[in-house]
Scaffold this active site. Structure first.
Site, PDB file in Angstrom:
ATOM      1  CG  ASP A 173      -1.687  -1.302   1.385  1.00  0.00           C
ATOM      2  OD1 ASP A 173      -2.518  -1.589   0.519  1.00  0.00           O
ATOM      3  OD2 ASP A 173      -1.429  -2.044   2.351  1.00  0.00           O
ATOM      4  CG  HIS A 195      -3.475  -4.918   3.888  1.00  0.00           C
ATOM      5  ND1 HIS A 195      -2.867  -4.144   2.934  1.00  0.00           N
ATOM      6  CD2 HIS A 195      -3.827  -6.057   3.251  1.00  0.00           C
ATOM      7  CE1 HIS A 195      -2.844  -4.793   1.781  1.00  0.00           C
ATOM      8  NE2 HIS A 195      -3.422  -5.956   1.954  1.00  0.00           N
TER       9      HIS A 195
END
Lengths: 486, 486
Positions: A250, A278
């Protein structure tokens, strides 16, 4: 560390046998791999530990029967060697053990070869790979081991495969938990948390029992933050801060999107934090990130884009990719795992940081109604695994970054002013949770799951039966799995 | 070389514009990538080429419309940068262009990330990746490019994608031809040779027209030896010796099997040659190979195993693997491509060598009835692509190794005493071939295809229409594709 010493001494022991005896049956029956088996306690401490190169005899063939009963090691990696005896290898560091779960999957298929090539731990660091699979994947693990054999990586000295985490994690100094059950059709998110939670609870117990006491664990299998928490809670003898949930992909994606928007190459973007889970509640932080050393908002004047499009761009990346390529992002996930490891074993560049899902609570503190607690500098509820900015001296350890700023936008997204309810709820939680929320008029019953902190606390309550904190109570929002992930 | 210079000068030109102008529309309209487009001839030669770091202004965002019409580059790799202006990058070498066909496939999916990470060309060698796909795979190529973006490899400076080899090979200094049509059900081997031959003929023409004049080409797509020959024949302006067919995976597998049999780690096996075709007629050479510096036959006393089992073990490896893992050996193939490249750009260790399918015929020689010809020291028929032992000074070039020995066993397997018939056959070949063989009583009509040299000559005749040497005549044996390969 003890592991590597044992490994070396065993090898040396073995090599001295090689020079003393031409009987290969004794040679291979002393396969003192540190893996999966208690080391013999009766070894003769006076056995000499090195062999001059002119003493090396013509090697003796392995017979199939020599390898029998050594199912833990694979093929050529069952052979012994003496790193001290060769010119090329005698300056090498001590061998380290790296265990990988989900080792037959696509992410591992990229990652294992990166580790074996020396790309991750460096050119003079020999490695042992311990591959954890399932009954179903054991044949595939053999296939992976065969390809590792055929790659002739000089630094890859041992490969073992197995389905028992207590055996595979033996003396591991790094454990990369990639395997997880994918969400099946019609499966509730709570079911997924429970199924995977059970796997990670078991793996946590195995880590506690078998792994090196200072093992570093990176959890990739989803939901990775809560899986990491479960794992950690089941491994009380391992420092809690050694457990990481991977949010590095990410972070990398966020850097790339900022670079693209700003019209600079991605190496100019720094100080990128992914806050939280996440999942789609994560917060890529453009307030603290920098481009060519300048605050992002000074460089990218289109603040509407930053506030309304940037996060979605980062999060939808995996989904777009799966549509285009027809597969999930195994290669770049593996790269981000490499990045995560390297960030812990090399000093963080001055002034920069990296993101990792971590739990910085070393002992349980009493919760108060105050937002800000002592364990982390950001006031985030503790005892969850939350992605935060970290810096490392390169010793495998890290510290949280203190010099970050918050504004209303960022704060609003990463946390919510409310009482962490996890400790009000030791028995049947539903009524207590209802009670706990009565004093907070701005909240409807249930937490607003668009916030990462609330979501992680809810996930934690849902797996309370797996962390030894009561009966699980699941009040989870709709799917917040990132698109394109299992 | 010219390529890299242009690249650098363009970048510099661009960077100077950055300091002189805040108009990003002009900035991005001057996208002087060396790819696919003639360079503007009207550039001002007096534009200064570097920018002091204190002159660097706040970067300016890219707008979607800026990137329009630049389909050749991808995403963040369409942005410009100045390697000379940054402390970290100013000592880097000049950028090199590397083109990869079949770029959306699994082998490439491993290879591209290895190249991009610096594992192949080294830590201060920036690279541009040019991905060749097909109409069908263009979306997948975008997926690959996205994952490369998300990996933030500092050395990866450009990624472009395309389906036209004339464009994608532009100024390429390395071309890795991985893509090939797989053999469909019921497809004759001759059909496969023809279909893939046409692709490689076209790619050869494209290399001739577009690539760097000293481009190095490694053919992986099967049948790789004859595909390499076709490619080479269609690129007369590129030195013939720059074309390689990949037999490195076979070499690596052979080394591993010898190590396993001898009971030594694989780093102790050297001087391994794969002779001939990348097919079941290949000959892994245990006569010249060494273990710990000793001849293999002195170490492995089981000569029956060497003569009767070793070769099969090497060749069946891919088939065993596909059964175990359910997929072909993409990861280890990619590793072997890396090995093949590195063997050409680093000096071969003293006394050792590596295998590559090469053609060492620089000009056509008149064939005689003599077995031994001038072009290579082994007496192998020339003007085919035949895997042989090579040494390199690390300059991208190589020479054939002269100090190899032959015995009856080895000679019998790699070649056959017969007249090369390829030059007897310019028209309808069948009757001429019949005639040509009349003086050779020990041969039945047709060649004994269990020999690599004969097989490669037969493949060559089969694709004569693609190499400009007459009409193709296919008299091919049964399937000699290696198990587990397409």
């Amino acid at each position: 560390m003890a592991v590597a010493e044992l490994s070396t001494s065993c090898t040396k022991t073995h090599s001295s046998q090689l020079s003393l005896s031409s009987s290969y049956s004794s040679r291979f029956s002393h396969h003192f791999r540190r893996s999966f088996r208690p080391l013999p306690t009766t070894r003769n401490p006076t056995i000499s530990c090195s062999v001059a190169s002119d003493q090396v005899q013509t090697p003796i063939p392995v017979q199939a029967q020599d390898l029998k009963g050594k199912s833990e090691c694979y093929g050529v990696f069952c052979l012994t060697y003496d790193l001290q005896a060769e010119e090329e290898t005698k300056s090498w560091k001590k061998l380290i053990n790296i265990a990988v779960s989900g080792a037959a999957g696509m992410i591992s298929n990229h990652l294992l070869f990166k580790i074996a090539s020396g790309e991750v731990f460096g050119p003079n660091q020999p490695v042992a790979l311990k591959l954890l699979g399932s009954e179903r994947s054991i044949q595939a693990l053999e296939g992976v081991a065969m390809e590792l054999e055929d790659s002739l990586f000089p630094l890859l000295r041992e490969v073992s495969i197995g389905i028992n985490p207590y055996e595979v994690f033996q003396d591991a100094e790094w454990v990369l938990l990639i395997g997880a059950k994918p969400r099946g059709p019609g499966m509730e998110r709570a079911d997924l948390l429970d199924i995977n939670g059970q796997i990670f609870a078991e793996q946590g117990k195995a880590l506690n029992a078998s792994a090196s006491p200072n093992v570093k664990v990176i959890v990739v299998g989803n939901p990775c933050n809560t899986n990491a928490l479960i794992c950690m809670k089941n491994a009380p003898n391992i420092p809690a801060k050694n457990f990481h949930a991977l949010t590095r992909l990410d972070e990398n994606r966020a850097k790339c999107q900022l670079a693209l928007k700003a019209g600079v190459f991605y190496d100019q973007v720094s100080n990128m934090t992914i806050w939280g889970n996440h999942s789609t509640t994560q917060v890529p932080d453009f307030l603290n990130a920098r481009i060519k050393g300048l605050p992002v908002k000074e460089v990218i004047k289109d603040h509407k884009w930053l506030e309304e499009e940037f996060t979605e761009k980062v999060q939808k990346r995996g989904g777009v990719l799966i549509k285009k390529w027809g597969r999930s992002s195994a290669a770049s996930t593996a790269v981000s795992i490499v990045d995560a490891i390297r960030s812990l074993i090399t000093p963080t560049p001055e002034g920069d940081w990296f993101s990792s899902g971590v739990n910085n609570l070393l002992k349980l503190v009493v919760y108060s109604r105050s937002v800000y607690t002592n364990g982390n500098p950001y006031g985030i509820a503790e005892d969850i695994v939350f992605s935060m900015p970290c810096r490392s001296k390169g010793d495998g350890d890290y510290e949280l970054v203190k010099d970050v700023i918050f504004d209303d936008y960022l704060l609003k997204r990463i946390k919510k002013v409310y009482m962490p309810v996890s400790f009000w709820c030791k028995g049947d939680c539903s009524s207590e949770i209802r009670e706990g929320f009565q004093g907070l008029p701005q909240l409807n019953f249930g937490l607003d799951m668009s916030f990462s902190e609330a979501e992680l606390l809810a996930e934690k309550r849902c797996v309370a039966h797996l962390t030894g904190e009561g009966i699980g109570f699941c009040d989870l929002p709709e799917d917040t799995m990132l698109p394109g992930e299992m």
